[in-house]
Design a protein around this motif. Structure first.
Motif, short mmCIF file in Angstrom:
data_model
loop_
_atom_site.label_atom_id
_atom_site.label_comp_id
_atom_site.label_asym_id
_atom_site.label_seq_id
_atom_site.Cartn_x
_atom_site.Cartn_y
_atom_site.Cartn_z
N TRP A 1 0.84 -1.20 0.00
CA TRP A 1 0.00 0.00 0.00
C TRP A 1 0.88 1.25 0.00
O TRP A 1 1.80 1.39 0.82
CB TRP A 1 -0.88 0.04 1.24
CG TRP A 1 -1.96 -0.99 1.29
CD1 TRP A 1 -2.43 -1.77 0.27
CD2 TRP A 1 -2.73 -1.36 2.44
NE1 TRP A 1 -3.43 -2.59 0.70
CE2 TRP A 1 -3.65 -2.37 2.02
CE3 TRP A 1 -2.75 -0.94 3.76
CZ2 TRP A 1 -4.56 -2.95 2.90
CZ3 TRP A 1 -3.65 -1.52 4.64
CH2 TRP A 1 -4.54 -2.51 4.21
N HIS B 1 -11.88 4.52 0.32
CA HIS B 1 -11.22 3.25 0.07
C HIS B 1 -9.88 3.16 0.81
O HIS B 1 -8.85 2.82 0.23
CB HIS B 1 -11.02 3.01 -1.43
CG HIS B 1 -12.30 2.99 -2.20
ND1 HIS B 1 -13.33 2.12 -1.92
CD2 HIS B 1 -12.74 3.75 -3.25
CE1 HIS B 1 -14.33 2.33 -2.75
NE2 HIS B 1 -14.00 3.31 -3.55
N VAL B 2 -9.94 3.51 2.09
CA VAL B 2 -8.78 3.32 2.97
C VAL B 2 -9.19 2.41 4.12
O VAL B 2 -10.33 2.42 4.57
CB VAL B 2 -8.23 4.66 3.52
CG1 VAL B 2 -7.66 5.49 2.38
CG2 VAL B 2 -9.28 5.44 4.29
N SER B 3 -8.25 1.61 4.57
CA SER B 3 -8.51 0.64 5.64
C SER B 3 -8.48 1.34 7.00
O SER B 3 -8.06 2.50 7.14
CB SER B 3 -7.43 -0.45 5.61
OG SER B 3 -6.16 0.12 5.95
N PRO C 1 -4.52 5.18 -1.49
CA PRO C 1 -5.83 4.51 -1.38
C PRO C 1 -6.08 3.56 -2.55
O PRO C 1 -5.48 3.68 -3.62
CB PRO C 1 -6.82 5.68 -1.39
CG PRO C 1 -6.03 6.85 -0.88
CD PRO C 1 -4.65 6.65 -1.42
N ARG D 1 -10.75 -2.54 2.35
CA ARG D 1 -10.69 -1.22 1.72
C ARG D 1 -11.73 -1.02 0.62
O ARG D 1 -11.92 0.10 0.16
CB ARG D 1 -9.31 -0.98 1.09
CG ARG D 1 -8.12 -1.31 1.93
CD ARG D 1 -6.85 -1.30 1.09
NE ARG D 1 -6.22 -0.01 0.99
CZ ARG D 1 -5.36 0.33 0.02
NH1 ARG D 1 -5.10 -0.51 -0.96
NH2 ARG D 1 -4.81 1.53 0.00
#
Length: 413
Positions: free
Chosen positions: A250, A282-284, A253, A400
């Motif tokens: 990663w 779309h981020v964890s 995003p 995500r």
């Protein structure tokens, strides 16, 4: 909810699902890009099975399903309802085809409408189950579009699900916080209107004074985090989160890439430049937590989020109805509700006194109360009538692909 109200909700909900799937080709409906995602055709069938399994079969002794095998194919995780097809192989079920699945939907819709039309001693119970089934389908409407986005993202042609629209020209909105004094407060569903079992019982919690941001974190702010080496600075990361980030490589995003020194992203409206003042998405949880530490803040607890915004009317960039499904992507100028689900610092755990219902419906939420984090606030893919201030959604911290973002909070000294 009366029988007529239940039928109206059922009709609206099923129509929204039809509108969401109308642009899809038969091949689109078969996409399954990972185990966490399901094909659109499966969503169509599973939400139909839910009404059949929990309402029609128990209430109509002479009810006969169009195909008894559907109970195996389209059960999801209800072990008390019987065996089920493997989750990671749903995309391999090419038959029954789309026409058969839509015929199944029509058959169940007609059967349920007939059931609701007849006076019965258990009419109130049936209406309550229909309401639950509709909210279940709304959850799958959100999953349908996010699963589709993930599946289409692997196509090198980057296809368009809905035609793109120009984004407004915006300028940066300074980040402001509101202060709340906390104290002994009550959270959870109070008993008026629909709610899932996990939203109650209402109970007391103590909150220290805190501040919470007036808007979510934006793409502009996330790019600053990236440019400052945020993805590589172990000081900001939980050890497990950093290990996942390194393993998955990663550095931005999900769905982002850089082109001619500009960040682009893939959306349901095709590839578009990253809108700097829209909420990051779309981020964890791991990324959100690292960003908050980098920013000198933290993620709010779910109780802090609920108390701060429960008096704010539901509205904003949410999924609509009919031809006006909505933008289906976060937009600049985001406020409290919609745009992105916001990670909280809270585990998805039972509230004090929680007891799941008896039977297979008791598996709806309770069995998932481990190792997941709560998100609040709804997203651009959340149907508006599904949302309320007590609503708790939950995902694993590494995930995500949902419309996940964040809002900052701070302690008050």
């Amino acid at each position: 909810m009366s029988r007529s109200e239940a039928l109206d909700l059922f009709t609206r909900t099923r129509a929204r699902t039809d509108a969401l799937t109308a642009p899809l080709s038969p091949e689109d409906t078969m996409l399954q890009s990972m185990e966490d995602a399901s094909p659109a055709k499966w969503h169509l069938a599973h939400t139909t099975w839910f009404f059949e399994e929990f309402i029609l079969k128990p209430r109509l002794p002479d009810y006969a399903s169009p195909d008894d095998r559907f109970a195996f194919l389209f059960n999801s995780y209800y072990t008390q309802a019987g065996p089920r097809h493997a989750r990671d192989r749903r995309g391999l079920v090419s038959r029954p085809g789309g026409a058969a699945v839509r015929a199944y939907r029509s058959f169940v819709e007609d059967s349920l409408a007939g059931l609701l039309a007849r006076p019965r001693d258990d009419a109130d119970e049936i209406a309550a189950l229909v309401e639950l089934g509709c909210h279940h389908e709304m959850q799958h409407q959100e999953l349908l579009v996010t699963d589709l986005l993930h599946g289409l993202s692997f196509n090198p042609l980057l296809p368009v699900y809905r035609e793109p629209e120009p984004l407004p020209v915006t300028s940066e909105v300074p980040l402001a916080y509101r202060r709340l004094e906390g104290g002994l407060v009550e959270i959870g569903h109070a008993g008026d209107g629909f709610a899932y079992d996990c939203e109650g019982p209402r109970h007391k919690v103590y909150l220290a004074p805190y501040e919470i941001a007036e808007r979510p974190v934006t793409n502009r702010e996330w790019i600053a985090f990236m440019e400052d080496g945020g993805y590589d600075d172990a000081r900001h990361w939980l050890m497990e989160g950093l290990a996942v980030a390194k393993r998955e490589e990663w550095s931005h995003p999900l769905y982002w890439w850089q082109q001619d020194d500009e960040w682009w992203t893939y959306t349901l409206r095709g590839p578009q430049p990253v809108a700097l003042d829209a909420p990051v998405v779309h981020v964890s949880y791991y990324e959100a937590d690292a960003f908050a530490r980098w920013a000198g803040a933290r993620l709010p607890t779910e109780a802090e989020h609920e108390v701060a915004f429960r008096d704010t009317p539901i509205g904003g960039n949410l999924m609509g109805d009919g031809d006006d499904i909505g933008m289906l992507r976060p937009m600049p100028g985001a406020g409290i509700w919609g745009d992105v689900w916001e990670w909280t610092a809270s585990d998805f755990a039972p509230y004090p006194g929680f007891r799941p219902p008896e039977g297979a419906l008791g598996e709806y939420n309770g069995k998932f109360m481990v190792n997941q984090r709560v998100l609040r606030g709804g997203s651009c893919a959340t149907p508006a009538e599904q949302l309320r201030s007590t609503y708790r959604t939950f995902f694993y911290p590494h995930q995500r692909w949902q419309m996940m973002g964040l809002r900052l909070a701070r302690d008050v000294g």
